[in-house]
Design a protein around this motif. Structure first.
Motif, PDB file in Angstrom:
ATOM      1  N   GLY A 250      37.704   1.337  67.609  1.00  0.00           N
ATOM      2  CA  GLY A 250      38.458   0.683  68.709  1.00  0.00           C
ATOM      3  C   GLY A 250      39.793  -0.014  68.086  1.00  0.00           C
ATOM      4  N   ASP A 251      39.981  -0.887  67.326  1.00  0.00           N
ATOM      5  CA  ASP A 251      41.180  -1.435  66.913  1.00  0.00           C
ATOM      6  C   ASP A 251      42.138  -0.563  66.515  1.00  0.00           C
ATOM      7  OD1 ASP A 251      40.047  -3.987  67.249  1.00  0.00           O
ATOM      8  OD2 ASP A 251      39.987  -4.364  64.821  1.00  0.00           O
ATOM      9  N   LEU A 252      41.731   0.582  65.703  1.00  0.00           N
ATOM     10  CA  LEU A 252      42.699   1.702  65.309  1.00  0.00           C
ATOM     11  C   LEU A 252      43.223   2.452  66.339  1.00  0.00           C
ATOM     12  CD1 LEU A 252      41.791   3.934  62.151  1.00  0.00           C
ATOM     13  CD2 LEU A 252      43.641   2.505  62.585  1.00  0.00           C
ATOM     14  N   ILE A 253      42.195   2.925  67.100  1.00  0.00           N
ATOM     15  CA  ILE A 253      42.859   3.540  68.566  1.00  0.00           C
ATOM     16  C   ILE A 253      43.885   2.763  69.207  1.00  0.00           C
ATOM     17  CG2 ILE A 253      42.194   4.249  70.847  1.00  0.00           C
ATOM     18  CD1 ILE A 253      39.583   5.237  69.675  1.00  0.00           C
ATOM     19  N   GLY A 254      43.504   1.478  69.604  1.00  0.00           N
ATOM     20  CA  GLY A 254      44.612   0.431  70.082  1.00  0.00           C
ATOM     21  C   GLY A 254      46.059   0.311  69.307  1.00  0.00           C
ATOM     22  N   HIS A 255      45.905   0.440  67.784  1.00  0.00           N
ATOM     23  CA  HIS A 255      47.072  -0.035  67.259  1.00  0.00           C
ATOM     24  C   HIS A 255      47.679   1.389  67.201  1.00  0.00           C
ATOM     25  CE1 HIS A 255      48.406  -3.053  64.523  1.00  0.00           C
ATOM     26  NE2 HIS A 255      47.209  -3.387  64.728  1.00  0.00           N
ATOM     27  N   ILE A 256      47.282   2.553  66.999  1.00  0.00           N
ATOM     28  CA  ILE A 256      47.908   3.715  66.885  1.00  0.00           C
ATOM     29  C   ILE A 256      48.614   4.022  68.206  1.00  0.00           C
ATOM     30  CG2 ILE A 256      47.689   6.373  66.521  1.00  0.00           C
ATOM     31  CD1 ILE A 256      45.391   5.807  64.460  1.00  0.00           C
TER      32      ILE A 256
ATOM     33  N   LEU B 241      49.900  10.869  63.140  1.00  0.00           N
ATOM     34  CA  LEU B 241      49.124   9.946  63.885  1.00  0.00           C
ATOM     35  C   LEU B 241      48.762  10.564  65.077  1.00  0.00           C
ATOM     36  CD1 LEU B 241      51.529   6.629  63.898  1.00  0.00           C
ATOM     37  CD2 LEU B 241      49.369   7.324  62.469  1.00  0.00           C
ATOM     38  N   PRO B 242      49.081  11.489  65.796  1.00  0.00           N
ATOM     39  CA  PRO B 242      48.522  11.972  66.834  1.00  0.00           C
ATOM     40  C   PRO B 242      46.757  12.637  66.888  1.00  0.00           C
ATOM     41  CG  PRO B 242      50.707  12.355  67.241  1.00  0.00           C
ATOM     42  CD  PRO B 242      50.645  11.897  65.962  1.00  0.00           C
ATOM     43  N   ALA B 243      47.105  13.076  65.480  1.00  0.00           N
ATOM     44  CA  ALA B 243      45.858  13.972  65.192  1.00  0.00           C
ATOM     45  C   ALA B 243      44.907  12.827  64.867  1.00  0.00           C
ATOM     46  CB  ALA B 243      45.967  14.554  63.856  1.00  0.00           C
ATOM     47  N   TYR B 244      45.071  11.767  64.135  1.00  0.00           N
ATOM     48  CA  TYR B 244      44.259  10.677  63.841  1.00  0.00           C
ATOM     49  C   TYR B 244      43.725  10.176  65.231  1.00  0.00           C
ATOM     50  CZ  TYR B 244      46.445  10.566  59.205  1.00  0.00           C
ATOM     51  OH  TYR B 244      46.971  10.799  57.976  1.00  0.00           O
ATOM     52  N   LEU B 245      44.715   9.794  65.957  1.00  0.00           N
ATOM     53  CA  LEU B 245      44.187   9.401  67.507  1.00  0.00           C
ATOM     54  C   LEU B 245      43.018  10.291  68.139  1.00  0.00           C
ATOM     55  CD1 LEU B 245      44.467   7.175  69.407  1.00  0.00           C
ATOM     56  CD2 LEU B 245      46.433   8.368  70.240  1.00  0.00           C
ATOM     57  N   ARG B 246      43.181  11.495  68.013  1.00  0.00           N
ATOM     58  CA  ARG B 246      42.358  12.441  68.568  1.00  0.00           C
ATOM     59  C   ARG B 246      41.082  12.320  67.951  1.00  0.00           C
ATOM     60  NH1 ARG B 246      45.288  17.621  69.120  1.00  0.00           N
ATOM     61  NH2 ARG B 246      44.362  18.167  67.090  1.00  0.00           N
ATOM     62  N   CYS B 247      41.172  12.243  66.702  1.00  0.00           N
ATOM     63  CA  CYS B 247      39.714  12.345  65.955  1.00  0.00           C
ATOM     64  C   CYS B 247      39.074  10.590  66.290  1.00  0.00           C
ATOM     65  CB  CYS B 247      39.800  12.306  64.441  1.00  0.00           C
ATOM     66  SG  CYS B 247      40.632  13.803  63.948  1.00  0.00           S
ATOM     67  N   LEU B 248      39.846   9.669  66.007  1.00  0.00           N
ATOM     68  CA  LEU B 248      39.158   8.351  66.480  1.00  0.00           C
ATOM     69  C   LEU B 248      38.400   8.302  67.985  1.00  0.00           C
ATOM     70  CD1 LEU B 248      41.963   6.299  64.921  1.00  0.00           C
ATOM     71  CD2 LEU B 248      39.646   6.558  64.216  1.00  0.00           C
TER      72      LEU B 248
ATOM     73  N   VAL C 112      50.848   3.556  75.465  1.00  0.00           N
ATOM     74  CA  VAL C 112      49.869   2.415  76.317  1.00  0.00           C
ATOM     75  C   VAL C 112      49.701   2.768  77.880  1.00  0.00           C
ATOM     76  CG1 VAL C 112      49.864   0.441  74.793  1.00  0.00           C
ATOM     77  CG2 VAL C 112      51.895   0.946  76.074  1.00  0.00           C
ATOM     78  N   GLU C 113      50.811   3.005  78.197  1.00  0.00           N
ATOM     79  CA  GLU C 113      50.945   3.323  79.960  1.00  0.00           C
ATOM     80  C   GLU C 113      51.245   4.877  80.290  1.00  0.00           C
ATOM     81  OE1 GLU C 113      54.861   2.291  79.968  1.00  0.00           O
ATOM     82  OE2 GLU C 113      54.104   2.821  78.196  1.00  0.00           O
ATOM     83  N   GLY C 114      51.124   5.191  81.413  1.00  0.00           N
ATOM     84  CA  GLY C 114      51.484   6.441  81.739  1.00  0.00           C
ATOM     85  C   GLY C 114      52.868   7.089  81.734  1.00  0.00           C
TER      86      GLY C 114
ATOM     87  N   MET D  41      30.416   5.809  67.114  1.00  0.00           N
ATOM     88  CA  MET D  41      30.793   5.127  65.979  1.00  0.00           C
ATOM     89  C   MET D  41      31.553   4.065  65.956  1.00  0.00           C
ATOM     90  SD  MET D  41      31.411   9.027  63.906  1.00  0.00           S
ATOM     91  CE  MET D  41      31.553   8.271  62.495  1.00  0.00           C
ATOM     92  N   PRO D  42      31.078   2.821  65.457  1.00  0.00           N
ATOM     93  CA  PRO D  42      32.060   1.785  65.482  1.00  0.00           C
ATOM     94  C   PRO D  42      32.910   1.665  64.284  1.00  0.00           C
ATOM     95  CG  PRO D  42      29.717   1.075  64.682  1.00  0.00           C
ATOM     96  CD  PRO D  42      29.713   2.680  64.818  1.00  0.00           C
ATOM     97  N   LEU D  43      32.615   2.166  63.411  1.00  0.00           N
ATOM     98  CA  LEU D  43      33.398   1.996  62.075  1.00  0.00           C
ATOM     99  C   LEU D  43      33.762   3.792  61.265  1.00  0.00           C
ATOM    100  CD1 LEU D  43      31.817  -0.799  60.147  1.00  0.00           C
ATOM    101  CD2 LEU D  43      34.226  -0.646  61.110  1.00  0.00           C
ATOM    102  N   VAL D  44      34.707   3.743  60.944  1.00  0.00           N
ATOM    103  CA  VAL D  44      35.064   4.826  60.114  1.00  0.00           C
ATOM    104  C   VAL D  44      35.862   4.648  58.805  1.00  0.00           C
ATOM    105  CG1 VAL D  44      35.161   6.604  62.056  1.00  0.00           C
ATOM    106  CG2 VAL D  44      37.321   5.156  61.285  1.00  0.00           C
TER     107      VAL D  44
END
Lengths: 214, 214
Positions: free
Chosen positions: A69-75, A15-22, A82-84, A30-33
């Motif tokens: 954006g949605d995916l970033i939020g979800h992951i 998941l962290p790798a996906y997050l980085r790519c997103l 979410v917070e520091g 890019m709005p969609l992937v």
DNA sequence: GCTTGTGAACGAATTCACAGCT
DNA sequence: AGCTGTGAATTCGTTCACAAGC
């Protein structure tokens, strides 16, 4: 799919790798992937991306793809970033110093709020805005500052004692950069990072290809 | 057992840990160890230790255990770390500097023989006995110095270009410390180390236990 | 038509349990 | 008696292939 089933560890580790790519996709407006694009950016395969993402919810739209954006939020939510998160570093050698100066951590929501060392010459000196504290103060300071994660960057010999101290202070997650096995209670998560281990694995690979060449 | 079968990757990834424990046992003058002791020292389980070791040969004596010195020799040979491997570091920031000063690498047979950076202010300065070279010299210097492994310690943006250069110089093994996916030819081995990834995984763990507490 | 979500098939890794050797 | 080495059983992870939905 059964959303109460727990997410496989292998998925969590990707998941962290996906997050980085997103985040990179977002920076490129890019709005969609789709799963193919994610796979290509992360060096994985599309079926695996879809399966991984399906463990955390039905996040895509068939025929379309995923909203970046949605995916970033979800992951981010699944990873609990979410917070520091408050992090402490034990061991202020060259590696500890590199950590303090590394902007990648605050950028990803990890704030280093304390540094410890047991070398009297270092205690009291300034380290990127923090004051180096003696390791005898780990117990009190970690509680006061609400530290949740400790990074151990001491020499191997000092690692276990450092771990004992941070665990005694209530820390439940340790990133161990020292080449030593830590013995901790079962409810404490430890992740081991060891450059020499990785170099040895690469060395094995070199030995393999060398053999078949001859 | 079929000694021509290849060793599973999961086993290879544990061999460096076994090696470390065995060296520790040797330092403590222990002539023999059994699979239970190895498992305990490395935080694994005895059956797995035996199976892993069985992949690299019949090294133990039934009823007795394993000879520490023999095992060290065997594992070292399998990992191809009999002689000093020549390593180059690309990126002389704080992390690169920490690597140069880290004694754990030469101790394990990895000698850093070149450092590169593309910051003109750093080129020509001294770095723990080496002179920092410009990245335009990667091609010639890596060949001249017989470098087999490159460690990439640049910012994420510069990592791919650094990889291209070291691969063009014939390097087949890369340890990537930058938070970026590297695109390289299939015959080049890459290992990715990313502190933020590990912290995010720990963060997930904290989020999990936090949830079940409530 | 295109892309997700997911059972089913497959493959890899771990654990079990015991035969085989010292 | 004790400990290794290893088939067999099991668990875990990946890949396939296609139905479901936009």
């Amino acid at each position: 799919m059964d959303r109460n089933a727990q997410i496989p560890l292998a998925t969590i580790q990707r998941l962290p790798a996906y997050l980085r790519c997103l985040l990179q996709a977002q920076a490129q407006q890019m709005p969609l992937v789709n799963s193919n694009q994610i796979a290509e950016m992360c060096g994985g395969n599309a079926a695996q991306v879809r399966k991984d993402l399906s463990y955390i919810g039905e996040l895509g739209t068939r025929g379309i793809g995923y909203d970046v954006g949605d995916l970033i939020g979800h992951i981010s939510r699944v990873l609990g970033i979410v917070e520091g998160r408050r992090v402490a570093v034990v061991g202020y050698g060259r590696l500890g110093s590199a950590l303090l100066g590394y902007s990648g951590l605050p950028e990803r929501g990890f704030d280093i709020v304390a540094v410890f060392d047991n070398d009297a010459a270092k205690i009291g000196t300034s380290a990127d805005g923090l004051i180096v504290l003696g390791t005898d103060r780990i117990g009190s300071e970690l509680r006061d500052r609400g530290v949740e994660i400790a990074i151990i960057a001491t020499p191997a010999e000092a690692a276990q004692e450092a771990a004992n101290k941070v665990v005694a202070a209530g820390v439940k997650a340790i990133l161990n950069l020292a080449p030593a096995v830590l013995n901790v209670a079962a409810d404490v998560a430890v992740r081991q990072v060891s450059l020499s281990t990785d170099l040895q694995i690469l060395s094995f690979y070199l030995a393999q290809v060398g053999k078949s060449d001859s």
